[in-house]
Design an enzyme around this catalytic site. Structure first.
Site, PDB file in Angstrom:
ATOM      1  N   SER A 227     -63.800 -23.080   4.363  1.00 53.99           N
ATOM      2  CA  SER A 227     -64.318 -24.374   4.793  1.00 53.99           C
ATOM      3  C   SER A 227     -65.215 -24.950   3.693  1.00 53.99           C
ATOM      4  O   SER A 227     -64.753 -25.143   2.573  1.00 53.99           O
ATOM      5  CB  SER A 227     -65.048 -24.228   6.128  1.00 53.99           C
ATOM      6  OG  SER A 227     -65.298 -25.484   6.706  1.00 53.99           O
ATOM      7  N   GLU A 342     -55.651 -26.148  12.399  1.00 53.58           N
ATOM      8  CA  GLU A 342     -57.020 -26.426  11.953  1.00 53.58           C
ATOM      9  C   GLU A 342     -57.756 -27.405  12.874  1.00 53.58           C
ATOM     10  O   GLU A 342     -58.922 -27.222  13.199  1.00 53.58           O
ATOM     11  CB  GLU A 342     -57.002 -27.013  10.538  1.00 53.58           C
ATOM     12  CG  GLU A 342     -56.551 -26.072   9.450  1.00 53.58           C
ATOM     13  CD  GLU A 342     -57.678 -25.258   8.849  1.00 53.58           C
ATOM     14  OE1 GLU A 342     -58.807 -25.328   9.368  1.00 53.58           O
ATOM     15  OE2 GLU A 342     -57.424 -24.555   7.863  1.00 53.58           O
ATOM     16  N   HIS A 450     -59.375 -23.730  12.782  1.00 58.58           N
ATOM     17  CA  HIS A 450     -60.305 -23.646  11.664  1.00 58.58           C
ATOM     18  C   HIS A 450     -61.224 -22.430  11.839  1.00 58.58           C
ATOM     19  O   HIS A 450     -61.706 -22.154  12.936  1.00 58.58           O
ATOM     20  CB  HIS A 450     -61.135 -24.926  11.623  1.00 58.58           C
ATOM     21  CG  HIS A 450     -61.954 -25.112  10.393  1.00 58.58           C
ATOM     22  ND1 HIS A 450     -61.416 -25.231   9.142  1.00 58.58           N
ATOM     23  CD2 HIS A 450     -63.309 -25.218  10.222  1.00 58.58           C
ATOM     24  CE1 HIS A 450     -62.369 -25.416   8.256  1.00 58.58           C
ATOM     25  NE2 HIS A 450     -63.537 -25.394   8.886  1.00 58.58           N
TER      26      HIS A 450
END
Length: 541
Positions: A227, A342, A450
């Site tokens: 990330s 995600e 995610h």
């Protein structure tokens, strides 16, 4: 007492507190065995002084090791400075402070952190391994406003891969990325706002200078992150001042927005607006005023601004995407990828997590609000509700494809111009939600969302994930792929397909799945699956 007197008293108190903390960290005179160069595996001398770590079943760990001077007082919004050496032996048995950030739903983050003395790293070495071992340096995620090196415990990864793993804290939010005219005047290259990124480079320089004492090879360093940590890695790839600090890179879900930095004019305008919000509106005195504000006030004022690296100076002369395409980016092997779902985490946070699941009736309006009327209508046609389990899932699919999947594939193409790039997609849709989500009272299906891949590599927040037998097997295979990349620069796993190099197999990715979903395979359809013909034609977000 006058305002000036109050500031002096606070400064004296801060210095005293720092001195007390330093004294508590030092165990006193150097033990006799250390003076003769012995003392066991938990006693190591660095350039700055002796450290004593701890031994575990997995190996050794040295926690809370300072790699730069605390960025407090006059050093707030300055490039990181070298650590002052200490006498005696410093305890390295507990994590250091998290950098300034708000409370969150992550385990251990129930309270905010207001401590600026946070530029520490953690070293994990594997049990039973000798020689000069490869090194993985991990940069945490958190939107460049949250997180810490302690978010992962990589001791099992270190043992299973035979690598030394280093996790890093770096300055966040306004304290890490404030740009202003006044700060530009102090910067050696005239461009401010990259303090958090410069911290990362300082940590990498510490690794280069010291990791050999822990059994690591300073010539075989891989920098990795997920990330915002992945975004940091793709930024460091484009930074000339990071050259020679690593020999390979891993970008996990970090290509969002094509890894773009802020243009200087916008960054300094945001800095002026931030100063006004923090109660320092006069440009002539804003910098001194801001340096006098407590961290709590800085943190309260930073909400609503976009914090990230700034383009135009020596650290980042051009946008990362331009550096990839013009050949000026680092020519090192890269492992780059994203997760198949995600966007579900972000869609959940926007709708279901607030107690207002997206309905079929509101779905078209939600798309129009997110993308505008014309593009929203096109997205509605390409992401019909009939193709998804719920309107929130449909919305999340569009969001994730635009932000992550298609950005990662574009980055693959650009990176392949300057060296090897290996593509993957984490696609275990049966994966348990990562630790923060498991704490929520919800039956929402997050799929391969995610952050979810992190728990397959490390103990996320130090916790063991509730994997079934197939997921445990996939986790072992993923550790093999990542470990192979750290050791050799090529990701391989026993019995699994080789990750495709985008120079020779463009558009193909290693799809990481459990056995019942087909196992690890090479997927040549990801661009179509994520509708990248639509998203590649619109600006990245």
């Amino acid at each position: 007492m006058s305002a000036a007197g109050g500031r002096i008293r606070r400064a004296v108190s801060a210095v005293a507190a720092l001195a007390a903390a330093a004294a508590a960290a030092v165990l006193g005179p150097l033990p006799a065995q250390a003076a003769t160069g012995t003392g066991g595996g938990t006693l190591v001398r660095t350039d700055d002084g002796w450290l004593r770590g701890t031994a575990t079943a997995e190996g050794r760990q040295f926690l809370g090791v300072p790699y730069a001077r605390p960025p407090v007082g006059d050093l707030r919004w300055k490039a990181p400075r070298p650590v002052r050496p200490w006498d005696g032996v410093r305890r390295a048995t507990g994590f250091g402070n998290r950098c300034v950030q708000s409370a969150s739903w992550d385990p251990g983050y129930e309270n905010p952190s207001h401590t600026e003395d946070c530029l520490d790293l953690n070293v994990h070495t594997p049990e039973g391994r000798t020689g000069r071992l490869p090194v993985l340096v991990w940069l945490h995620g958190g939107g460049l406003t949250a997180g810490a090196g302690s978010d992962i415990v990589p001791d099992s990864f270190a043992r299973r891969t035979g690598a030394v793993v280093v996790t890093v804290n770096y300055r966040l939010g306004a304290l890490g990325f404030l740009a202003s005219a006044g700060l530009d005047g102090e910067a050696s290259d005239g461009v401010s706002g990259n303090y958090g990124m410069l911290d990362q480079q300082a940590a990498l320089r510490w690794v280069r200078a010291n990791i050999g004492r822990f059994g690591g090879d300073p010539g075989r360093v891989t920098v990795a992150g997920e990330s915002a940590g992945g975004r940091s890695v793709c930024t460091q790839l484009a930074s000339p001042t990071a050259r020679g600090l690593y020999r390979a890179a891993v970008v996990e879900s970090g290509a969002y927005g094509d890894c773009a930095g802020r243009e200087r004019q916008r960054a300094t305008a945001d800095g002026a607006a931030f100063a006004k919000k923090a109660g320092c509106p006069d440009p002539r005195t804003a910098l001194a005023c801001l340096r006098g504000r407590p961290a709590e006030r800085i943190l309260a004022a930073q909400a609503g601004f976009d914090w990230g690296p700034v383009v135009g100076g020596a650290f980042l002369p051009v946008q990362p995407e331009a550096a990839y395409r013009n050949g000026s980016a680092a020519r090192v092997p890269v492992l780059n990828g994203a997760n198949s779902d995600e966007g579900r985490l972000f869609a959940f946070s926007q709708f279901d997590g607030r107690g207002a699941p997206l309905t079929a009736e509101r779905y078209p309006q939600a798309l129009a609000a997110a993308y505008g009327a014309e593009l929203g209508a096109r997205v509605l046609r390409r992401y019909p509700l009939a193709d998804h389990a719920s309107p929130t899932h449909a919305y999340g699919a569009a969001l994730g494809d635009r932000m992550f999947a298609c950005s990662a594939l574009r980055m693959d193409t650009a990176l392949a111009r300057r060296g090897p790039v290996y593509a993957y997609e984490f696609a275990d849709r049966t994966s348990p939600p990562f630790a923060s989500l498991r704490r929520l009272d919800t039956d929402f299906d997050f799929g391969a969302t995610h952050v979810n891949e992190v728990q397959y590599l490390f103990k996320h927040f130090g916790l063991t994930s509730p994997f079934n037998a197939e997921q445990r097997l996939l986790a072992r295979q993923m550790v093999q792929y990542w470990g192979s990349f750290v050791r050799t620069g090529v990701p391989r796993a026993d019995g699994g397909p080789a990750a495709p190099d985008q120079r020779t197999r463009p558009g193909q990715v290693l799809s990481l799945r459990t056995a019942s979903a087909g196992g690890n395979t090479i997927d040549a359809t990801v661009r179509d699956t994520h509708r990248c013909d639509l998203w590649d034609a619109v600006p990245a977000s």
